[in-house]
Motif scaffolding. Sequence first.
Motif, PDB file in Angstrom:
ATOM      1  N   ASP A   1      -9.275 -14.891 -18.897  1.00  0.00           N
ATOM      2  CA  ASP A   1     -10.456 -14.019 -19.174  1.00  0.00           C
ATOM      3  C   ASP A   1     -11.161 -12.802 -17.935  1.00  0.00           C
ATOM      4  O   ASP A   1     -11.381 -13.718 -17.446  1.00  0.00           O
ATOM      5  CB  ASP A   1     -11.292 -15.147 -19.613  1.00  0.00           C
ATOM      6  N   LEU A   2     -10.832 -11.753 -18.090  1.00  0.00           N
ATOM      7  CA  LEU A   2     -10.587 -11.049 -17.049  1.00  0.00           C
ATOM      8  C   LEU A   2     -12.829 -10.471 -17.302  1.00  0.00           C
ATOM      9  O   LEU A   2     -13.108 -10.238 -18.996  1.00  0.00           O
ATOM     10  CB  LEU A   2     -10.353  -9.570 -16.642  1.00  0.00           C
ATOM     11  N   VAL A   3     -13.424 -10.957 -16.584  1.00  0.00           N
ATOM     12  CA  VAL A   3     -15.012 -10.601 -16.654  1.00  0.00           C
ATOM     13  C   VAL A   3     -14.908 -10.389 -14.972  1.00  0.00           C
ATOM     14  O   VAL A   3     -14.721 -11.068 -14.052  1.00  0.00           O
ATOM     15  CB  VAL A   3     -15.669 -11.814 -16.270  1.00  0.00           C
ATOM     16  N   LEU A   4     -15.532  -8.757 -15.329  1.00  0.00           N
ATOM     17  CA  LEU A   4     -15.572  -8.081 -13.617  1.00  0.00           C
ATOM     18  C   LEU A   4     -16.826  -7.599 -13.537  1.00  0.00           C
ATOM     19  O   LEU A   4     -16.999  -6.930 -14.557  1.00  0.00           O
ATOM     20  CB  LEU A   4     -15.018  -7.137 -13.078  1.00  0.00           C
ATOM     21  N   LEU A   5     -17.986  -7.804 -12.518  1.00  0.00           N
ATOM     22  CA  LEU A   5     -18.847  -7.311 -12.569  1.00  0.00           C
ATOM     23  C   LEU A   5     -19.215  -6.383 -11.327  1.00  0.00           C
ATOM     24  O   LEU A   5     -18.051  -6.512  -9.883  1.00  0.00           O
ATOM     25  CB  LEU A   5     -20.238  -8.118 -12.141  1.00  0.00           C
ATOM     26  N   ALA A   6     -19.821  -5.385 -11.214  1.00  0.00           N
ATOM     27  CA  ALA A   6     -19.654  -4.548  -9.338  1.00  0.00           C
ATOM     28  C   ALA A   6     -21.066  -4.153  -9.540  1.00  0.00           C
ATOM     29  O   ALA A   6     -21.548  -3.670 -10.690  1.00  0.00           O
ATOM     30  CB  ALA A   6     -18.632  -3.113 -10.087  1.00  0.00           C
ATOM     31  N   GLY A   7     -21.440  -3.012  -8.271  1.00  0.00           N
ATOM     32  CA  GLY A   7     -22.504  -2.589  -8.006  1.00  0.00           C
ATOM     33  C   GLY A   7     -23.050  -2.698  -6.654  1.00  0.00           C
ATOM     34  O   GLY A   7     -21.988  -2.633  -5.871  1.00  0.00           O
ATOM     35  N   THR A   8     -24.312  -2.824  -6.186  1.00  0.00           N
ATOM     36  CA  THR A   8     -24.694  -2.839  -4.700  1.00  0.00           C
ATOM     37  C   THR A   8     -25.494  -4.378  -4.247  1.00  0.00           C
ATOM     38  O   THR A   8     -26.178  -4.767  -4.580  1.00  0.00           O
ATOM     39  CB  THR A   8     -25.636  -1.626  -5.129  1.00  0.00           C
ATOM     40  N   ASP A   9     -24.425  -4.892  -3.442  1.00  0.00           N
ATOM     41  CA  ASP A   9     -25.411  -5.915  -3.033  1.00  0.00           C
ATOM     42  C   ASP A   9     -26.288  -5.608  -2.172  1.00  0.00           C
ATOM     43  O   ASP A   9     -26.132  -4.979  -0.774  1.00  0.00           O
ATOM     44  CB  ASP A   9     -24.146  -7.186  -2.445  1.00  0.00           C
ATOM     45  N   GLU A  10     -27.703  -6.112  -2.365  1.00  0.00           N
ATOM     46  CA  GLU A  10     -28.707  -5.651  -2.145  1.00  0.00           C
ATOM     47  C   GLU A  10     -30.084  -7.093  -0.992  1.00  0.00           C
ATOM     48  O   GLU A  10     -30.575  -6.845  -0.300  1.00  0.00           O
ATOM     49  CB  GLU A  10     -29.922  -5.575  -3.083  1.00  0.00           C
ATOM     50  N   ARG A  11     -28.905  -7.885  -1.069  1.00  0.00           N
ATOM     51  CA  ARG A  11     -28.911  -8.855   0.380  1.00  0.00           C
ATOM     52  C   ARG A  11     -29.259  -8.692   1.291  1.00  0.00           C
ATOM     53  O   ARG A  11     -30.525  -9.220   1.579  1.00  0.00           O
ATOM     54  CB  ARG A  11     -28.095 -10.410   0.059  1.00  0.00           C
ATOM     55  N   GLN A  12     -28.146  -8.323   1.753  1.00  0.00           N
ATOM     56  CA  GLN A  12     -28.397  -8.067   3.946  1.00  0.00           C
ATOM     57  C   GLN A  12     -30.171  -6.781   3.875  1.00  0.00           C
ATOM     58  O   GLN A  12     -29.980  -7.003   4.837  1.00  0.00           O
ATOM     59  CB  GLN A  12     -26.880  -7.381   4.104  1.00  0.00           C
ATOM     60  N   ASP A  13     -29.732  -5.734   2.539  1.00  0.00           N
ATOM     61  CA  ASP A  13     -29.650  -4.577   3.738  1.00  0.00           C
ATOM     62  C   ASP A  13     -30.618  -4.255   1.737  1.00  0.00           C
ATOM     63  O   ASP A  13     -29.542  -3.012   1.158  1.00  0.00           O
ATOM     64  CB  ASP A  13     -29.892  -3.778   3.674  1.00  0.00           C
ATOM     65  N   PRO A  14     -31.892  -4.836   1.138  1.00  0.00           N
ATOM     66  CA  PRO A  14     -32.233  -3.299  -0.358  1.00  0.00           C
ATOM     67  C   PRO A  14     -32.557  -2.255  -0.374  1.00  0.00           C
ATOM     68  O   PRO A  14     -32.016  -2.013  -1.083  1.00  0.00           O
ATOM     69  CB  PRO A  14     -33.691  -4.380  -0.549  1.00  0.00           C
ATOM     70  N   THR A  15     -32.744  -1.622   1.577  1.00  0.00           N
ATOM     71  CA  THR A  15     -32.651   0.034   1.229  1.00  0.00           C
ATOM     72  C   THR A  15     -31.734   0.919   1.145  1.00  0.00           C
ATOM     73  O   THR A  15     -31.170   1.217   0.728  1.00  0.00           O
ATOM     74  CB  THR A  15     -33.510   0.119   1.620  1.00  0.00           C
ATOM     75  N   ALA A  16     -30.903  -0.787   1.905  1.00  0.00           N
ATOM     76  CA  ALA A  16     -28.479   0.320   1.451  1.00  0.00           C
ATOM     77  C   ALA A  16     -28.053  -0.638   1.183  1.00  0.00           C
ATOM     78  O   ALA A  16     -27.489  -1.007   2.428  1.00  0.00           O
ATOM     79  CB  ALA A  16     -28.692   1.031   3.286  1.00  0.00           C
ATOM     80  N   GLY A  17     -27.772  -1.538   0.235  1.00  0.00           N
ATOM     81  CA  GLY A  17     -26.928  -2.098  -0.706  1.00  0.00           C
ATOM     82  C   GLY A  17     -25.678  -1.598  -0.273  1.00  0.00           C
ATOM     83  O   GLY A  17     -24.837  -0.689   0.407  1.00  0.00           O
ATOM     84  N   THR A  18     -24.687  -2.820   0.125  1.00  0.00           N
ATOM     85  CA  THR A  18     -23.177  -2.344  -0.156  1.00  0.00           C
ATOM     86  C   THR A  18     -22.178  -2.615  -1.054  1.00  0.00           C
ATOM     87  O   THR A  18     -22.592  -3.525  -2.218  1.00  0.00           O
ATOM     88  CB  THR A  18     -22.111  -3.795   0.849  1.00  0.00           C
ATOM     89  N   PRO A  19     -21.943  -1.923  -1.421  1.00  0.00           N
ATOM     90  CA  PRO A  19     -20.849  -1.680  -3.206  1.00  0.00           C
ATOM     91  C   PRO A  19     -20.033  -3.006  -2.521  1.00  0.00           C
ATOM     92  O   PRO A  19     -19.458  -3.762  -1.858  1.00  0.00           O
ATOM     93  CB  PRO A  19     -19.655  -0.335  -2.687  1.00  0.00           C
ATOM     94  N   PHE A  20     -20.341  -3.653  -4.406  1.00  0.00           N
ATOM     95  CA  PHE A  20     -19.003  -5.334  -4.253  1.00  0.00           C
ATOM     96  C   PHE A  20     -17.971  -4.475  -5.195  1.00  0.00           C
ATOM     97  O   PHE A  20     -19.313  -3.928  -6.380  1.00  0.00           O
ATOM     98  CB  PHE A  20     -19.265  -6.010  -4.365  1.00  0.00           C
ATOM     99  N   VAL A  21     -16.680  -5.066  -6.333  1.00  0.00           N
ATOM    100  CA  VAL A  21     -16.624  -5.332  -6.849  1.00  0.00           C
ATOM    101  C   VAL A  21     -15.830  -6.863  -6.691  1.00  0.00           C
ATOM    102  O   VAL A  21     -15.097  -7.360  -6.022  1.00  0.00           O
ATOM    103  CB  VAL A  21     -15.487  -4.295  -7.502  1.00  0.00           C
ATOM    104  N   SER A  22     -16.380  -7.562  -8.083  1.00  0.00           N
ATOM    105  CA  SER A  22     -16.277  -8.822  -8.454  1.00  0.00           C
ATOM    106  C   SER A  22     -15.149  -9.416  -9.819  1.00  0.00           C
ATOM    107  O   SER A  22     -15.936  -8.775 -10.369  1.00  0.00           O
ATOM    108  CB  SER A  22     -17.379  -9.320  -8.295  1.00  0.00           C
ATOM    109  N   THR A  23     -14.180 -10.105  -8.983  1.00  0.00           N
ATOM    110  CA  THR A  23     -13.617 -10.819 -10.626  1.00  0.00           C
ATOM    111  C   THR A  23     -13.851 -12.392 -10.182  1.00  0.00           C
ATOM    112  O   THR A  23     -13.910 -12.499  -9.022  1.00  0.00           O
ATOM    113  CB  THR A  23     -11.834 -10.469 -10.710  1.00  0.00           C
ATOM    114  N   LEU A  24     -14.139 -13.026 -11.723  1.00  0.00           N
ATOM    115  CA  LEU A  24     -14.748 -13.800 -11.681  1.00  0.00           C
ATOM    116  C   LEU A  24     -12.863 -15.307 -11.654  1.00  0.00           C
ATOM    117  O   LEU A  24     -12.532 -14.511 -12.849  1.00  0.00           O
ATOM    118  CB  LEU A  24     -15.894 -14.559 -12.981  1.00  0.00           C
ATOM    119  N   PHE A  25     -12.956 -15.369 -10.573  1.00  0.00           N
ATOM    120  CA  PHE A  25     -11.806 -16.414 -10.336  1.00  0.00           C
ATOM    121  C   PHE A  25     -12.100 -17.696 -11.159  1.00  0.00           C
ATOM    122  O   PHE A  25     -10.724 -18.665 -11.405  1.00  0.00           O
ATOM    123  CB  PHE A  25     -10.816 -15.775  -9.359  1.00  0.00           C
ATOM    124  N   ASP A  26     -12.770 -17.968 -11.310  1.00  0.00           N
ATOM    125  CA  ASP A  26     -13.235 -19.187 -11.937  1.00  0.00           C
ATOM    126  C   ASP A  26     -12.107 -19.273 -13.133  1.00  0.00           C
ATOM    127  O   ASP A  26     -12.071 -20.746 -13.075  1.00  0.00           O
ATOM    128  CB  ASP A  26     -14.943 -19.581 -12.751  1.00  0.00           C
TER     129      ASP A  26
END
Length: 769
Positions: free
Chosen positions: A415-440
């Motif tokens: 069951d491939l479920v993939l989320l991607a976007g900008t991680d705003e936790r560290q710096d909401p003004t300059a987030g870090t790109p991320f790509v996440s596959t749910l390996f659960d």
Amino acid sequence: MLASIPGSERFTSRPIPRQELRDKIDPSLELHTIDPEQVEALDPLTYEVVRHRLWAITQEMGETLKRMSGSHAVTESNDFNFTICDELGDQVQVGLFNVGLVGSMDLAIYWTLQHRSRNPGIEEGDMFLCNDPWIGGGLHQNDASVLAPIFYEGKLFGWTTAICHQLDLGGSAPGSWCPTAPDVFSESVPTPPIKVVRNGEIQEDVADAWIRRSRTPMTVGLDLRAKVGANRTAGERILALIKKYGPDVVKAVMARMMNDAEGRLRDRLRSLPDGSWSTVGYQEQSGAGDRGMYPICLTMTKTDDRLTFDFTGTAEQVGMINCPYPGLRAGVVFTLLPILAGDIPWAAGGLLRCFDIVTEEGTITNARFPAAVGKGPVGPSWATGNLVAELLGRMLDAEPETRKDVQSVCTGTFDLVLLAGTDERQDPTAGTPFVSTLFDVMAGGYGAQVHHDGVDSGGRLIIPQARTPDVEMTEYFYPLVALWRREETDSGGPGRHRGGVSGSVLYVAHPYQTERMSLTVSGTGKAANQNVGLAGGYPGNTQLDIVVRGSRIRELFETGVIPERLEELGDGQEILPCEGETYFDPGDALYAHWQGGGGYGDPLLRDPDAVAHDIAEFKVSSSAARDLYGVTVDDLTGAVDLAATEVARRRLREERSERSTQTIARQPAGQRSETAQRRIDDNLVIYGNDDDEIVACGHCGQEIGPYSKANYYELLDRFEGPSSNAGPQIWPHPENYVDNEVVFRQLTCPGCATAILSSVVPASHPLPN
């Protein structure tokens, strides 16, 4: 069908006879070879010591890769593997991680020897990077491998390979996963073997070109160096082994490992009856917006000490649900090894000599370039493995000595479920790109076996050392919060032995997250189950992915409530397709429920006390116990009411008979006086002699019909009804996904109504033979 591109045929690889391969290698590349007599001269102690050392080296490669990588797929889920190969690329030792990834490593080395030995040359200190699924070295472009030749005294002694899944290698969609891809040019670019390490040093121009394609270049670059490091570790260990025992001894051990594995598998095949078995599986939706079902046909024939897997009749390549030949071959390999060679050392170069593959080019399991193939490993390749598992189970079930190895299909799909976007936790003004596959979803249920239940949340058959990531590590890597990850009641296929249950996970965005994320889903088994049962066992649950739009999660959090059911989150449930791209907003909730294992045998034959135990452990609901197992359990004491259970089971058998279409007349109840010659599975046996073999029910003695002159499945009582009849975890609305009519089909004994076959399939699905 897509037109082929002239010149693309160069970038294909197939098994090739060793002498023919040698003839295609540039003469300037000297190979280390030995006389076959040196293999026979090995003393047993040296053989075992060196053999175990080679196995240990692959484990050490795993530790090296995990320590150097920063990828969630590697460090948390073990989605990687390794091989040690001889000078021509035949696999001597494979790692016990993702076996699917090594199903094509030898093909990549064969190609490299033929096309790189002259220009740019294969020299000491070199390594080659590859992610071309037509060549091998992986099953889709996200599987990136590094191939490392090992030289001793100027001669090519062997190879090591390291491969892992990359979370993003470019393409039109995050994660390189594009449900709308019309061809490979919308996906990550396939890269044939290219020299990335020269004279022991990474070539920065090649490495830069490699990571430039990715949305997560730092992770991809770190993984590249981790694979180089793993190969370097292996090379040093193998050279140390050579210096201790000598090159000829180590090579003789490698050759004997493959010969022994081949010999043991051939002996096992000779002990089994010759025969032919057929089945059909399906891929649902060829891409976003499609509503079709596409068959994968397989006939497995066993003759003496050899298997032939014939995929003639499989659907033509279409959409993005294709894999090239290496993916098809890997689907056979990663299933055959654990089921048929589970107690044989996995010297794959020897085991691969024991079977042939017949396939038509231009199909979804043998696609021509430039077909889209990004879904290959978790689509047609995985589905191929399911079919191989089903037919191996039917073959093994007929022999008393091998029934212990019978296993219904595990999990069925990824069951491939993939989320991607900008991680705003560290710096909401300059987030870090991320790509996440749910390996659960690694925590799949194993198929039931003849003598025991399937393992609950046991992992993946094709990944012996698969791991489900620590939820806290997922939350550390990505801007997500897990509300639950749990096993799901009734998800294991009902049977005399129950399939292992699967699980579900519910994620919401981290509170600091304000930006919309992209969401990609890809996975079949939502309309017709891939996790089939055997011998009348029911399939496990259908897969289900849901987004709850505009959920009440913030409101619930403010009142201190952690939801336990989707209904608590609100009414905005959106059923996600098999293949699709959508969005995930901060106020949404994402639910993924992956597949469990298929059951084995008729659930009405299950020990009532085992059902009561399942209820107490929340593996089976009281309603499923009553409706599928015919077991009545006291709600207060948990004790089985044996009298009521006997009545309920009699009633369920009567209902089966009443609802079914009958082909042959029922005989009076009672066992046959003569002894059965042999069994077919848990229910059916064969009476008579070779000239007059009769199939009959092993429970009541009901004669079904001739064994050799007709398909006896056609003579069984037959019922077809809504797919939801197969259990509470079967999605009752297959029309959400496909236009084909999908039914619960059950074939039963005309005498005692014991289930012989229970499946969720398209109405046009052929009977097995």
